[in-house]
Motif scaffolding. Structure first.
Motif, PDB file in Angstrom:
ATOM      1  N   MET A   1      13.524  14.638  -1.877  1.00  0.00           N
ATOM      2  CA  MET A   1      14.890  14.137  -1.718  1.00  0.00           C
ATOM      3  C   MET A   1      15.614  14.975  -0.666  1.00  0.00           C
ATOM      4  O   MET A   1      15.498  16.188  -0.630  1.00  0.00           O
ATOM      5  N   SER A   2      16.360  14.307   0.202  1.00  0.00           N
ATOM      6  CA  SER A   2      17.058  15.007   1.268  1.00  0.00           C
ATOM      7  C   SER A   2      18.558  14.947   1.036  1.00  0.00           C
ATOM      8  O   SER A   2      19.038  14.401   0.048  1.00  0.00           O
ATOM      9  N   CYS A   3      19.284  15.512   1.985  1.00  0.00           N
ATOM     10  CA  CYS A   3      20.738  15.501   1.878  1.00  0.00           C
ATOM     11  C   CYS A   3      21.284  14.135   2.276  1.00  0.00           C
ATOM     12  O   CYS A   3      20.616  13.343   2.931  1.00  0.00           O
ATOM     13  N   LYS A   4      22.525  13.896   1.888  1.00  0.00           N
ATOM     14  CA  LYS A   4      23.187  12.649   2.254  1.00  0.00           C
ATOM     15  C   LYS A   4      23.900  12.853   3.585  1.00  0.00           C
ATOM     16  O   LYS A   4      24.647  13.814   3.756  1.00  0.00           O
ATOM     17  N   VAL A   5      23.666  11.946   4.534  1.00  0.00           N
ATOM     18  CA  VAL A   5      24.307  12.020   5.847  1.00  0.00           C
ATOM     19  C   VAL A   5      25.229  10.822   6.008  1.00  0.00           C
ATOM     20  O   VAL A   5      24.801   9.675   5.848  1.00  0.00           O
ATOM     21  N   THR A   6      26.492  11.095   6.293  1.00  0.00           N
ATOM     22  CA  THR A   6      27.464  10.018   6.515  1.00  0.00           C
ATOM     23  C   THR A   6      28.031  10.139   7.925  1.00  0.00           C
ATOM     24  O   THR A   6      28.092  11.222   8.493  1.00  0.00           O
ATOM     25  N   ASN A   7      28.439   9.016   8.460  1.00  0.00           N
ATOM     26  CA  ASN A   7      28.995   9.006   9.811  1.00  0.00           C
ATOM     27  C   ASN A   7      30.357   8.327   9.808  1.00  0.00           C
ATOM     28  O   ASN A   7      30.460   7.114   9.641  1.00  0.00           O
ATOM     29  N   ASN A   8      31.399   9.101   9.962  1.00  0.00           N
ATOM     30  CA  ASN A   8      32.766   8.567  10.017  1.00  0.00           C
ATOM     31  C   ASN A   8      33.331   8.712  11.431  1.00  0.00           C
ATOM     32  O   ASN A   8      34.513   9.000  11.615  1.00  0.00           O
ATOM     33  N   SER A   9      32.462   8.536  12.403  1.00  0.00           N
ATOM     34  CA  SER A   9      32.870   8.582  13.800  1.00  0.00           C
ATOM     35  C   SER A   9      32.284   7.375  14.523  1.00  0.00           C
ATOM     36  O   SER A   9      31.500   6.606  13.952  1.00  0.00           O
ATOM     37  N   GLU A  10      32.648   7.211  15.789  1.00  0.00           N
ATOM     38  CA  GLU A  10      32.091   6.137  16.590  1.00  0.00           C
ATOM     39  C   GLU A  10      30.813   6.581  17.295  1.00  0.00           C
ATOM     40  O   GLU A  10      30.177   5.794  17.996  1.00  0.00           O
ATOM     41  N   TYR A  11      30.425   7.833  17.120  1.00  0.00           N
ATOM     42  CA  TYR A  11      29.207   8.349  17.730  1.00  0.00           C
ATOM     43  C   TYR A  11      27.993   7.771  17.014  1.00  0.00           C
ATOM     44  O   TYR A  11      27.931   7.749  15.782  1.00  0.00           O
ATOM     45  N   ASP A  12      27.023   7.285  17.779  1.00  0.00           N
ATOM     46  CA  ASP A  12      25.807   6.719  17.210  1.00  0.00           C
ATOM     47  C   ASP A  12      24.848   7.848  16.846  1.00  0.00           C
ATOM     48  O   ASP A  12      24.220   8.449  17.724  1.00  0.00           O
ATOM     49  N   VAL A  13      24.746   8.143  15.552  1.00  0.00           N
ATOM     50  CA  VAL A  13      23.890   9.248  15.108  1.00  0.00           C
ATOM     51  C   VAL A  13      22.449   8.814  14.865  1.00  0.00           C
ATOM     52  O   VAL A  13      21.614   9.635  14.488  1.00  0.00           O
ATOM     53  N   SER A  14      22.149   7.523  15.085  1.00  0.00           N
ATOM     54  CA  SER A  14      20.796   7.047  14.813  1.00  0.00           C
ATOM     55  C   SER A  14      19.755   7.775  15.660  1.00  0.00           C
ATOM     56  O   SER A  14      18.611   7.955  15.250  1.00  0.00           O
ATOM     57  N   GLY A  15      20.174   8.202  16.872  1.00  0.00           N
ATOM     58  CA  GLY A  15      19.250   8.889  17.755  1.00  0.00           C
ATOM     59  C   GLY A  15      18.840  10.269  17.274  1.00  0.00           C
ATOM     60  O   GLY A  15      17.791  10.785  17.677  1.00  0.00           O
ATOM     61  N   ILE A  16      19.640  10.894  16.414  1.00  0.00           N
ATOM     62  CA  ILE A  16      19.313  12.238  15.933  1.00  0.00           C
ATOM     63  C   ILE A  16      19.152  12.284  14.412  1.00  0.00           C
ATOM     64  O   ILE A  16      18.939  13.360  13.850  1.00  0.00           O
ATOM     65  N   SER A  17      19.221  11.138  13.771  1.00  0.00           N
ATOM     66  CA  SER A  17      19.145  11.095  12.308  1.00  0.00           C
ATOM     67  C   SER A  17      17.864  11.730  11.778  1.00  0.00           C
ATOM     68  O   SER A  17      17.895  12.534  10.834  1.00  0.00           O
ATOM     69  N   ASN A  18      16.726  11.397  12.399  1.00  0.00           N
ATOM     70  CA  ASN A  18      15.458  11.975  11.947  1.00  0.00           C
ATOM     71  C   ASN A  18      15.444  13.480  12.136  1.00  0.00           C
ATOM     72  O   ASN A  18      14.900  14.222  11.306  1.00  0.00           O
ATOM     73  N   LEU A  19      16.031  13.946  13.240  1.00  0.00           N
ATOM     74  CA  LEU A  19      16.076  15.382  13.492  1.00  0.00           C
ATOM     75  C   LEU A  19      16.965  16.095  12.478  1.00  0.00           C
ATOM     76  O   LEU A  19      16.655  17.201  12.037  1.00  0.00           O
ATOM     77  N   VAL A  20      18.070  15.460  12.107  1.00  0.00           N
ATOM     78  CA  VAL A  20      18.971  16.050  11.109  1.00  0.00           C
ATOM     79  C   VAL A  20      18.229  16.253   9.786  1.00  0.00           C
ATOM     80  O   VAL A  20      18.272  17.332   9.182  1.00  0.00           O
ATOM     81  N   HIS A  21      17.531  15.218   9.340  1.00  0.00           N
ATOM     82  CA  HIS A  21      16.807  15.307   8.071  1.00  0.00           C
ATOM     83  C   HIS A  21      15.635  16.284   8.174  1.00  0.00           C
ATOM     84  O   HIS A  21      15.328  17.004   7.211  1.00  0.00           O
ATOM     85  N   ASN A  22      14.990  16.310   9.337  1.00  0.00           N
ATOM     86  CA  ASN A  22      13.883  17.239   9.533  1.00  0.00           C
ATOM     87  C   ASN A  22      14.368  18.679   9.503  1.00  0.00           C
ATOM     88  O   ASN A  22      13.752  19.551   8.875  1.00  0.00           O
TER      89      ASN A  22
END
Length: 202
Positions: A1-22
């Motif tokens: 189980m990993s941490c919960k990641v939320t995005n409350n900005s207009e920045y597209d975090v999909s490009g770094i989402s895997n890196l964040v979880h890694n």
């Protein structure tokens, strides 16, 4: 189980989402978190500036806030590593009843120690994780060319290469470019020769 990641900005975090979880998984193994924090990406135009806030940690909510405005993705990942050390400190009870008002890192000896620890352990955690990722994926994360294109364009290019290789179609793009350059040089030489002939006929 990993941490919960939320995005409350207009920045597209999909490009770094895997890196964040890694990165989180790497830090979790190193620091041994008891509970998973929330990592929230936010935008705040009032916070935009060279020396404004980049991130902060809320002990009671176990929440990491990352400001995205005008920042390089790598810098945001480094901030996450820093704040994850504060999360570890919080779980050890080292942030109970502390104040983080203006100048707390200079006025409060205990919090100054907490910040030193977060900078040291957070930066080294990030460096060790980054070097590990680059070592395993040298053609994906540290080639100079990827910094010259949008992440989605790069991802589409990599997908295309993988599909071509999978189906047995391999192409050396460098040689293709070389052939194009040779063809252009030959065309220029022909044009120059034609011009010389035309001048001689006059």
């Amino acid at each position: 189980m990993s941490c919960k990641v939320t995005n409350n900005s207009e920045y597209d975090v999909s490009g770094i989402s895997n890196l964040v979880h890694n990165l989180y998984g790497f830090a979790n193994k190193r620091f041994g978190f008891q509970k998973h924090p929330i990592i929230d990406f936010v935008s705040d135009t009032a916070n935009y500036g060279v020396l404004n806030k980049t991130a902060h940690y809320e002990p009671e909510q176990m929440k990491i806030t990352i400001y995205v405005d005008g920042r390089h993705p790598k810098d945001m990942l480094r901030s996450i590593a820093h704040e994850l050390v504060h999360h570890m400190q919080n779980e050890k009870g080292q942030l109970t009843g502390v104040s983080t008002g203006d100048g707390y890192a200079q006025k409060d000896d205990h919090m100054r120690g907490m910040e030193k620890d977060a900078y040291l352990q957070g930066n080294m955690c990030f460096r060790d994780w980054e070097d590990g990722v680059k070592g395993k994926n040298p053609t994906i994360y540290n080639e100079r060319r990827i910094y010259k294109m949008d992440y989605n364009d790069w991802r589409a290019q990599e997908l295309g290469k993988n599909l071509l290789n999978k189906w047995g179609f391999k192409m050396d793009l460098d040689k293709l470019n070389e052939n194009k350059e040779e063809a252009l040089e030959e065309e220029e030489e022909l044009e120059e020769g034609q011009e010389e002939l035309e001048e001689a006929d006059k």
